[in-house]
Design an enzyme around this catalytic site. Structure first.
Site, PDB file in Angstrom:
ATOM      1  N   ARG A   1      -1.055   9.148   1.307  1.00  0.00           N
ATOM      2  CA  ARG A   1      -2.398   9.683   1.062  1.00  0.00           C
ATOM      3  C   ARG A   1      -2.474  11.197   1.013  1.00  0.00           C
ATOM      4  O   ARG A   1      -3.162  11.759   0.170  1.00  0.00           O
ATOM      5  CB  ARG A   1      -3.313   9.256   2.204  1.00  0.00           C
ATOM      6  CG  ARG A   1      -3.751   7.887   2.045  1.00  0.00           C
ATOM      7  CD  ARG A   1      -4.613   7.476   3.163  1.00  0.00           C
ATOM      8  NE  ARG A   1      -4.756   6.047   2.961  1.00  0.00           N
ATOM      9  CZ  ARG A   1      -5.306   5.230   3.808  1.00  0.00           C
ATOM     10  NH1 ARG A   1      -5.768   5.687   4.940  1.00  0.00           N
ATOM     11  NH2 ARG A   1      -5.388   3.958   3.523  1.00  0.00           N
TER      12      ARG A   1
ATOM     13  N   HIS B   1     -11.563  10.763   5.706  1.00  0.00           N
ATOM     14  CA  HIS B   1     -11.387   9.327   5.919  1.00  0.00           C
ATOM     15  C   HIS B   1     -10.956   8.968   7.331  1.00  0.00           C
ATOM     16  O   HIS B   1     -11.430   8.010   7.903  1.00  0.00           O
ATOM     17  CB  HIS B   1     -10.328   8.843   4.921  1.00  0.00           C
ATOM     18  CG  HIS B   1     -10.121   7.361   4.922  1.00  0.00           C
ATOM     19  ND1 HIS B   1     -11.151   6.479   4.674  1.00  0.00           N
ATOM     20  CD2 HIS B   1      -9.015   6.602   5.138  1.00  0.00           C
ATOM     21  CE1 HIS B   1     -10.679   5.241   4.739  1.00  0.00           C
ATOM     22  NE2 HIS B   1      -9.396   5.286   5.035  1.00  0.00           N
TER      23      HIS B   1
ATOM     24  N   GLU C   1       0.842  -1.200   0.000  1.00  0.00           N
ATOM     25  CA  GLU C   1       0.000   0.000   0.000  1.00  0.00           C
ATOM     26  C   GLU C   1       0.876   1.249   0.000  1.00  0.00           C
ATOM     27  O   GLU C   1       2.059   1.189   0.370  1.00  0.00           O
ATOM     28  CB  GLU C   1      -0.937   0.003   1.208  1.00  0.00           C
ATOM     29  CG  GLU C   1      -1.989  -1.091   1.124  1.00  0.00           C
ATOM     30  CD  GLU C   1      -3.113  -0.943   2.126  1.00  0.00           C
ATOM     31  OE1 GLU C   1      -3.039  -0.042   2.981  1.00  0.00           O
ATOM     32  OE2 GLU C   1      -4.059  -1.730   2.046  1.00  0.00           O
TER      33      GLU C   1
ATOM     34  N   HIS D   1      -9.045  10.465   2.143  1.00  0.00           N
ATOM     35  CA  HIS D   1      -8.623   9.378   1.251  1.00  0.00           C
ATOM     36  C   HIS D   1      -8.723   9.898  -0.167  1.00  0.00           C
ATOM     37  O   HIS D   1      -9.744  10.465  -0.556  1.00  0.00           O
ATOM     38  CB  HIS D   1      -9.510   8.140   1.436  1.00  0.00           C
ATOM     39  CG  HIS D   1      -8.847   6.919   0.902  1.00  0.00           C
ATOM     40  ND1 HIS D   1      -8.634   6.727  -0.434  1.00  0.00           N
ATOM     41  CD2 HIS D   1      -8.306   5.854   1.532  1.00  0.00           C
ATOM     42  CE1 HIS D   1      -7.993   5.575  -0.611  1.00  0.00           C
ATOM     43  NE2 HIS D   1      -7.780   5.022   0.572  1.00  0.00           N
TER      44      HIS D   1
END
Ligand SMILES: Cc1cc2nc3c(=O)[nH]c(=O)nc-3n(C[C@H](O)[C@H](O)[C@H](O)COP(=O)(O)OP(=O)(O)OC[C@H]3O[C@@H](n4cnc5c(N)ncnc54)[C@H](O)[C@@H]3O)c2cc1C
Length: 511
Positions: free
Chosen positions: A282, A343, A118, A235
């Site tokens: 992010r 988020h 990720e 996000h």
């Protein structure tokens, strides 16, 4: 008036609340625990988590130091290195415990954990259950918790405020609102706030409707330190469907899997901001998308996965693919419109390394807590992990420091029980506030109007506070909005030196 007594009151039934309860009851089955939750047990951000849990398991390709460095780098240098190290090193143990309690995660052909990559992680280290890890975590934890008859779960009970008592203040439980609209206290020498985040402060959010920052607002009203409320993480890639609340998330792991982020001209514009492109953290990807949107005037950019093997994509992301198809965007065939959505709340109620707030008797864990793990920006898949570790730490502390035996005094009736207040236009004002907060974060609205709206509303609630959940949530969102703006205007982030000072105060107050 009904009064309920318990050894421990837990507010919230997400990963933090449930794992805390299980740990305590496995080690001390005598404890009487009451868990209040404002919806059904499994409703909360936990069940919507897609990507997974970051854990160093593959010691050949990965190591603790790398996870620590990735976390510190994502945090902008503001995370507490001691806390990060503690959490990262405990991760394998907490994951195995979760598996022991019944959670199943994906394995590769060799029967080893299937680790996903990720954004912001140097190597693949995210343990997952397909693309619906949270569902598996919520399922297994609630099943394990429900096996304890000593755990009394009060679903659809809304925690209104903390019960603070004494000349040297302590927390002795909280006031709850029953589904019938009656307020009553649960008196307990130990309370855990595990109330999750506050994404509902914004018009576009991946957070479920319950995420209204209730625990943080209650802490603010009780003058308990809360930190860095403005460090809200957006996000970058939530499915863009105007008016849809909450927004469906297109997990970070999709980009780790090779999906591109492109603009209306099909350009992979992220590389202009960061050489990692889609794999930047992010905050960086979100800012780059906002910049692109304001330059182009468009409402969305796209996730483009058309170059990927469709079968592999469907196998790895069955939930995402199915949801997007239902919405009319088959990711194997077309570009999927996305835009940033609120988020994760990186700040929250200050806790020390044991999950203790500064107020004796009160712990906090999970997304409502500020433990020092995230700094300015949380690294992907570090929050389920943080919740597990701090729920564990708090439970261990309580087990080795048995709570006070005497029951705290019964509190006076709060204002809301005495007033027959007229209903107010909560839905309209909530929507107005959400839109204003979104515009504020996008840099197209200053704070004046938000401060006026929230302050007027709070003033009205001081006169008349209806005993319905919508009003109580709006009251909390207004408190949060003012807190976020105050922090955002100063722009400062709480330093680790200041955290150490709070840790010293906490130690003093608890002893
Ligand atoms: C779409 C999505 C995807 C995510 N993906 C990941 C991921 O892959 N990996 C990762 O690490 N993190 C992920 N996160 C973040 C992570 O899921 C959350 O940070 C974490 O689950 C929070 O757990 P929690 O126990 O603190 O709160 P929650 O799971 O949100 O639970 C909060 C609980 O508090 C209760 N509650 C709240 N207010 C009150 C009140 N006033 N009275 C009574 N009860 C109350 C709620 O009913 C609920 O039971 C994701 C989040 C979202 C929204």
């Amino acid at each position: 008036m009904k009064v309920q007594y318990a050894d421990i009151l837990i507010i919230g039934s997400g990963i933090a609340g449930l794992s805390f309860a299980i740990k305590l009851l496995r080690e001390n089955p005598e404890l009487r625990i009451v868990m209040a939750t404002k919806g059904e047990v499994e409703e909360g951000s936990t069940r919507y988590a897609q990507g997974g849990i970051a854990v160093v398991l593959d010691q050949l390709r990965d190591n603790f130091e790398s996870h620590i460095q990735d976390t510190l780098a994502a945090s902008g240098g503001f995370a507490d290195p001691q806390i990060v190290e503690m959490v990262v090193r405990q991760a394998p143990e907490r994951l195995h415990e979760l598996e022991e309690w019944g959670a199943h995660f994906d394995k590769n052909r060799k029967g080893k954990p299937d680790l996903a990559l990720e954004g912001g992680h140097s190597v693949p280290r995210v343990v997952h259950a397909r693309d619906s890890t949270g569902k598996e975590v919520a399922r297994s934890l609630s099943a394990a918790a429900l096996r304890f008859p000593q755990l009394e779960i009060l679903s659809h009970h809304f925690a209104i405020d903390l019960h603070i008592y004494g000349d040297t203040p302590r927390c002795g439980g909280a006031w709850l609102l029953s589904p019938q609209g009656d307020a009553f206290p649960v008196i307990a020498p130990i309370t855990l706030l595990a109330t999750g985040g506050c994404g509902q402060l914004f018009s576009a959010t991946t957070n479920p409707l319950i995420a209204t920052g209730d625990g943080v607002a209650a802490a603010i009203r009780a003058h308990i330190p809360v930190l860095d409320l403005h460090t809200l993480q957006f996000h970058p890639t939530a499915l863009y469907l105007p008016g849809k609340q909450p927004s469906f998330l297109l997990t970070e792991a999709l980009r780790g899997f090779g999906a591109y982020v492109v603009n209306h001209d099909q350009e992979r514009f992220l590389f202009a901001t960061d050489p990692r492109g889609e794999l930047a953290t992010r905050d960086i990807v979100t800012r780059a998308i906002w910049k692109e949107l304001s330059a182009s005037g468009a409402d969305n950019v796209f996730i483009d996965a058309r170059h990927l093997d469709p079968k592999a994509l469907e196998k790895a992301f069955p939930t995402v693919v199915a949801y997007c198809r239902l919405a009319g965007f088959d990711p194997t065939r077309v570009r999927v419109p996305v835009a940033p959505a609120a988020h994760y709340q990186c700040g929250g109620i200050y806790t020390d390394a044991h999950g203790r707030t500064i107020m004796p008797g009160l712990f906090a864990a999970g997304e409502c807590a500020s433990t020092g793990m995230h700094g300015r920006n949380r690294l992907a898949s570090n929050s389920l992990l943080e919740a597990l570790v701090f729920a564990h730490r708090a439970a261990k502390y309580i087990l080795s420091h048995p709570p006070l035996l005497q029951a705290p005094s019964i509190p006076k009736s709060p204002l809301y029980m005495e007033s027959g207040a007229p209903p107010i236009a909560t839905i309209r004002i909530r929507k107005q506030l959400q839109q204003m907060m979104t515009n504020f974060y996008m840099g197209i609205l200053d704070a004046t109007e938000i401060i006026a709206l929230a302050s007027t509303q709070l003033h009205e609630f001081e006169m008349h506070l209806p005993n319905d959940v919508a009003s109580l949530e709006l009251r909390n969102l207004c408190v949060l909005a003012l807190g976020v703006i105050e922090n955002a205007e100063s722009g400062e982030i709480f330093t680790n030196e200041k955290r150490r000072e709070l840790a010293l105060h906490t130690e003093k107050f608890w002893n």
